[in-house]
Design a protein around this motif. Structure first.
Motif, PDB file in Angstrom:
ATOM      1  N   PRO A 164      25.235  33.444  39.979  1.00 45.32           N
ATOM      2  CA  PRO A 164      23.915  33.900  39.544  1.00 45.32           C
ATOM      3  C   PRO A 164      23.986  35.370  39.139  1.00 45.32           C
ATOM      4  O   PRO A 164      25.032  36.003  39.263  1.00 45.32           O
ATOM      5  N   ARG A 165      22.849  35.929  38.733  1.00 44.40           N
ATOM      6  CA  ARG A 165      22.828  37.330  38.312  1.00 44.40           C
ATOM      7  C   ARG A 165      22.865  38.283  39.512  1.00 44.40           C
ATOM      8  O   ARG A 165      23.331  39.399  39.382  1.00 44.40           O
ATOM      9  N   ASN A 166      22.360  37.847  40.653  1.00 45.39           N
ATOM     10  CA  ASN A 166      22.359  38.730  41.824  1.00 45.39           C
ATOM     11  C   ASN A 166      23.704  38.644  42.546  1.00 45.39           C
ATOM     12  O   ASN A 166      24.463  37.708  42.357  1.00 45.39           O
ATOM     13  N   ASN A 167      23.978  39.672  43.346  1.00 43.65           N
ATOM     14  CA  ASN A 167      25.224  39.796  44.110  1.00 43.65           C
ATOM     15  C   ASN A 167      26.465  39.785  43.214  1.00 43.65           C
ATOM     16  O   ASN A 167      27.526  39.319  43.612  1.00 43.65           O
ATOM     17  N   PHE A 168      26.314  40.321  42.024  1.00 40.79           N
ATOM     18  CA  PHE A 168      27.410  40.495  41.080  1.00 40.79           C
ATOM     19  C   PHE A 168      28.212  41.718  41.538  1.00 40.79           C
ATOM     20  O   PHE A 168      27.672  42.617  42.164  1.00 40.79           O
ATOM     21  N   SER A 169      29.475  41.761  41.206  1.00 38.61           N
ATOM     22  CA  SER A 169      30.306  42.925  41.509  1.00 38.61           C
ATOM     23  C   SER A 169      31.042  43.338  40.239  1.00 38.61           C
ATOM     24  O   SER A 169      31.873  42.575  39.738  1.00 38.61           O
ATOM     25  N   THR A 170      30.726  44.522  39.739  1.00 39.79           N
ATOM     26  CA  THR A 170      31.410  45.029  38.559  1.00 39.79           C
ATOM     27  C   THR A 170      32.905  45.141  38.829  1.00 39.79           C
ATOM     28  O   THR A 170      33.729  44.772  37.993  1.00 39.79           O
ATOM     29  N   ARG A 171      33.268  45.631  40.011  1.00 38.30           N
ATOM     30  CA  ARG A 171      34.693  45.763  40.367  1.00 38.30           C
ATOM     31  C   ARG A 171      35.392  44.408  40.357  1.00 38.30           C
ATOM     32  O   ARG A 171      36.480  44.273  39.806  1.00 38.30           O
ATOM     33  N   ALA A 172      34.775  43.404  41.004  1.00 39.89           N
ATOM     34  CA  ALA A 172      35.388  42.076  41.083  1.00 39.89           C
ATOM     35  C   ALA A 172      35.482  41.440  39.693  1.00 39.89           C
ATOM     36  O   ALA A 172      36.482  40.796  39.366  1.00 39.89           O
ATOM     37  N   PHE A 173      34.456  41.622  38.870  1.00 38.83           N
ATOM     38  CA  PHE A 173      34.461  41.108  37.504  1.00 38.83           C
ATOM     39  C   PHE A 173      35.628  41.719  36.725  1.00 38.83           C
ATOM     40  O   PHE A 173      36.384  41.014  36.058  1.00 38.83           O
ATOM     41  N   ALA A 174      35.777  43.030  36.819  1.00 39.00           N
ATOM     42  CA  ALA A 174      36.857  43.725  36.116  1.00 39.00           C
ATOM     43  C   ALA A 174      38.220  43.251  36.614  1.00 39.00           C
ATOM     44  O   ALA A 174      39.133  43.009  35.810  1.00 39.00           O
ATOM     45  N   ALA A 175      38.367  43.107  37.916  1.00 37.80           N
ATOM     46  CA  ALA A 175      39.638  42.655  38.482  1.00 37.80           C
ATOM     47  C   ALA A 175      39.955  41.223  38.036  1.00 37.80           C
ATOM     48  O   ALA A 175      41.086  40.930  37.632  1.00 37.80           O
ATOM     49  N   HIS A 176      38.963  40.348  38.091  1.00 32.75           N
ATOM     50  CA  HIS A 176      39.153  38.942  37.717  1.00 32.75           C
ATOM     51  C   HIS A 176      39.600  38.798  36.260  1.00 32.75           C
ATOM     52  O   HIS A 176      40.392  37.922  35.931  1.00 32.75           O
ATOM     53  N   HIS A 177      39.095  39.670  35.382  1.00 34.16           N
ATOM     54  CA  HIS A 177      39.403  39.576  33.958  1.00 34.16           C
ATOM     55  C   HIS A 177      40.472  40.575  33.500  1.00 34.16           C
ATOM     56  O   HIS A 177      40.693  40.741  32.309  1.00 34.16           O
TER      57      HIS A 177
END
Length: 173
Positions: free
Chosen positions: A138-151
């Motif tokens: 969902p849109r909540n509890n997003f993590s910019t750090r985790a998103f960057a690491a995952h991609h």
């Protein structure tokens, strides 16, 4: 000699949303004619339409990813939904604007329910075209750090934030 203090550190963007980085790309965010500068205040009514995000002075074939989040959702004193992701655009060609990229998660304008919220734009350099089969949910509890690491995006190359708070409603007479 006065020491300059990074406004992203003072505004707790570095630490709460992203790690310390050295800006290497010039990016500018505009809501209409108003340029977003670190810590400036913009009324939510002025942010209904998605902003113009320009990536300047990069004319190679580099692609970028833009993430916009609210690390103060639903309340700055109790950010239990930190971070709320407002927008994700990938494959933005350098030297252009975010509208030239692929909107992975459509823009949702700020609607701070209580307190002063920070709205953070973070730009990452991609290693190649982004392959994203599903947008972040969902849109909540997003993590910019985790998103960057995952991609595999690494550290940001640019970031800027603004503040917004709920606007008082029209008074009845």
């Amino acid at each position: 000699m006065a020491r300059s203090i990074d406004p992203l550190v003072v505004g707790r963007v570095v630490g709460e949303v992203i790690d310390m980085f050295v800006p290497s790309v010039e990016a500018a965010v505009y809501y209409g004619s108003k340029q977003v500068t670190n810590g400036c205040e913009i009324k939510p009514s002025a942010t209904v339409q998605r902003p113009t995000v320009q990536i300047r002075r990069t004319y190679d074939k580099t692609l970028y990813t833009l993430v916009m989040t609210d690390p103060d959702a639903p309340s700055p004193s109790e950010p239990s939904m930190r971070e709320y992701v407002h927008w994700v655009v990938t494959d933005i060609p350098g030297g252009t604007d975010a509208c030239q990229g692929k909107e992975v998660l459509p823009y949702v304008g700020p609607r701070p329910p209580i307190g002063i919220h920070r709205y953070v734009f973070v730009l990452f350099k991609q290693r190649g075209p982004m392959i994203m089969t599903t947008p972040p949910q969902p849109r909540n509890n997003f993590s910019t750090r985790a998103f960057a690491a995952h991609h595999g995006l690494g550290l940001p190359v640019a970031a800027v934030y603004f503040n917004a708070q709920k606007e008082p409603g029209a008074r009845k007479r």
